[in-house]
Design an enzyme around this catalytic site. Structure first.
Site, mmCIF file in Angstrom:
data_model
loop_
_atom_site.group_PDB
_atom_site.id
_atom_site.type_symbol
_atom_site.label_atom_id
_atom_site.label_comp_id
_atom_site.label_asym_id
_atom_site.label_seq_id
_atom_site.Cartn_x
_atom_site.Cartn_y
_atom_site.Cartn_z
ATOM 1 N N GLY A 133 12.808 6.762 -12.825
ATOM 2 C CA GLY A 133 13.369 5.670 -12.843
ATOM 3 C C GLY A 133 14.988 5.650 -13.044
ATOM 4 O O GLY A 133 15.719 6.251 -12.469
ATOM 5 N N GLY A 190 7.455 -0.735 -4.573
ATOM 6 C CA GLY A 190 7.644 0.054 -3.486
ATOM 7 C C GLY A 190 8.883 1.214 -3.430
ATOM 8 O O GLY A 190 9.283 1.871 -2.468
ATOM 9 N N ALA A 191 9.537 1.104 -4.652
ATOM 10 C CA ALA A 191 10.634 1.857 -4.813
ATOM 11 C C ALA A 191 10.372 3.324 -4.723
ATOM 12 O O ALA A 191 11.137 4.420 -3.959
ATOM 13 C CB ALA A 191 11.613 1.660 -5.988
ATOM 14 N N ALA A 214 16.191 11.968 -11.602
ATOM 15 C CA ALA A 214 14.762 12.594 -11.128
ATOM 16 C C ALA A 214 14.936 14.116 -11.525
ATOM 17 O O ALA A 214 16.190 14.520 -11.743
ATOM 18 C CB ALA A 214 14.357 12.302 -9.656
ATOM 19 N N LYS A 256 10.132 11.621 -11.173
ATOM 20 C CA LYS A 256 10.664 10.567 -11.130
ATOM 21 C C LYS A 256 10.924 9.716 -12.319
ATOM 22 O O LYS A 256 9.826 9.500 -12.933
ATOM 23 C CB LYS A 256 10.148 9.638 -9.997
ATOM 24 C CG LYS A 256 10.105 10.302 -8.847
ATOM 25 C CD LYS A 256 9.065 9.395 -7.771
ATOM 26 C CE LYS A 256 7.824 9.114 -7.948
ATOM 27 N NZ LYS A 256 7.198 8.347 -7.170
ATOM 28 N N ASP A 307 7.884 4.664 -3.209
ATOM 29 C CA ASP A 307 7.427 4.854 -1.995
ATOM 30 C C ASP A 307 8.657 5.276 -1.066
ATOM 31 O O ASP A 307 8.664 6.038 -0.138
ATOM 32 C CB ASP A 307 6.685 3.938 -1.195
ATOM 33 C CG ASP A 307 5.494 3.460 -2.424
ATOM 34 O OD1 ASP A 307 5.102 4.493 -3.085
ATOM 35 O OD2 ASP A 307 4.947 2.200 -2.361
ATOM 36 N N GLY A 367 0.782 -1.260 -0.057
ATOM 37 C CA GLY A 367 -0.028 -0.118 -0.168
ATOM 38 C C GLY A 367 1.008 1.198 0.005
ATOM 39 O O GLY A 367 1.919 1.413 0.816
#
Length: 299
Positions: free
Chosen positions: A228, A256-257, A232, A226, A259, A41
């Site tokens: 990847g 989750g990267a 960024a 972002k 996040d 989540g």
């Protein structure tokens, strides 16, 4: 730099079933994969990473009154997250099946009890946190009509309380469904908007990440795109742009990267770091996240 104050994160809490596959799916047959089940989540992940790096954090969310919900709250609490998470008996805890391969992932989502998150719950949680300094909203509550009022209430209550605000745009497909104009109206005047390349395309068009970031500063004071493995871009209200390269790491699973990146960025920015330093800290945490399977910190 100073220490950041308490961050309130509003967003989804789910169980992730992550399958990291080495090749293409064999439709109708078997495909070998490394599979892990654990907490996920976007909101919960960002809160977990903030706690991991020592930032006081409260998560506002919803789970089912079931074994999965109790497990998700227990693991977050063990990790140092203060949980203002309500259990609802009429919906199961949300679940996501993640099919990951290299830097790509496909998600099958059942939001479940996350759709029960309410405006009243969010307002009550914020009122009970006099030490809160910043609100971070995962956009998933905004992108689902069932929980949209809660997302809008979170931003309104934070502004009324004098908190700074940030929003992570969450996912390109639901952004397309609600439309760029509506979403940008919902998040107008937030202090920081985080988007990945696909989300930036939906919201700003074009192809150049710097131009996309500058375009979106018409909505948010600061924008981070972002990109990847391409790094960024940060655009500020004064027109200044800061770019950062991505760290070279072996990618196991990108779940989750983003996040983790958000948590590192917030920790730096809220402590008074420059955009360059905040991006570097975000990159460090994001690189750590892709080294293992799953969305949460592994000790």
């Amino acid at each position: 730099m100073s220490r950041p104050g308490r961050v309130v994160v509003v967003g989804d809490v789910v169980t992730d079933v992550v399958a990291v596959v080495a090749g293409p799916l064999a439709t109708g047959s078997d495909t070998p994969a490394a599979i892990r089940v654990g907490g996920g989540g976007q909101g919960a992940n960002t809160a977990a990473w903030l706690a991991e790096i020592g930032v006081p954090v409260t998560l506002v969310g919803a789970v089912g009154d079931d074994e999965a919900g109790r497990a998700r709250v227990a693991e977050l609490t063990r990790g140092g997250v203060d949980c203002a998470v309500t259990a609802y008996g009429d919906r199961p805890t949300g679940s996501v099946v993640v099919l990951a391969s290299g830097e790509e992932r496909t998600m099958l989502t059942e939001r479940g009890a996350n759709e029960r998150l309410s405006a009243g719950q969010v307002r009550q949680a914020l009122a009970a946190l006099p030490d809160a300094r910043h609100l971070h909203l995962s956009a998933y509550p905004l992108l689902d009509a069932a929980s949209r009022d809660a997302g809008l209430a979170a931003l309104a209550a934070a502004r009324a309380a004098g908190l700074t605000t940030s929003v992570d745009a969450a996912s390109a497909a639901p952004l397309r469904r609600v439309g760029a104009a509506a979403f940008l109206d919902w998040v107008r005047d937030v202090d920081l908007l985080l988007v990945n390349s696909d989300e930036a395309e939906v919201l700003a068009g074009g192809t150049d990440p710097t131009q996309r970031a500058r375009t979106l500063t018409a909505t948010a004071r600061h924008v981070v795109v972002k990109c990847g493995s391409a790094g960024a871009v940060w655009a500020g209200p004064d027109g200044a742009v800061t770019t950062a390269s991505a760290r070279r790491v072996t990618v196991v699973d990108v779940t989750g990267a983003g996040d983790a990146f958000a948590a590192g960025l917030l920790a730096g920015w809220l402590a008074g770091a420059t955009p360059a330093v905040a991006l570097a800290r975000a990159g460090e945490l994001g690189a750590r996240a892709v080294g293992g399977i799953g969305a949460r910190p592994v000790r």
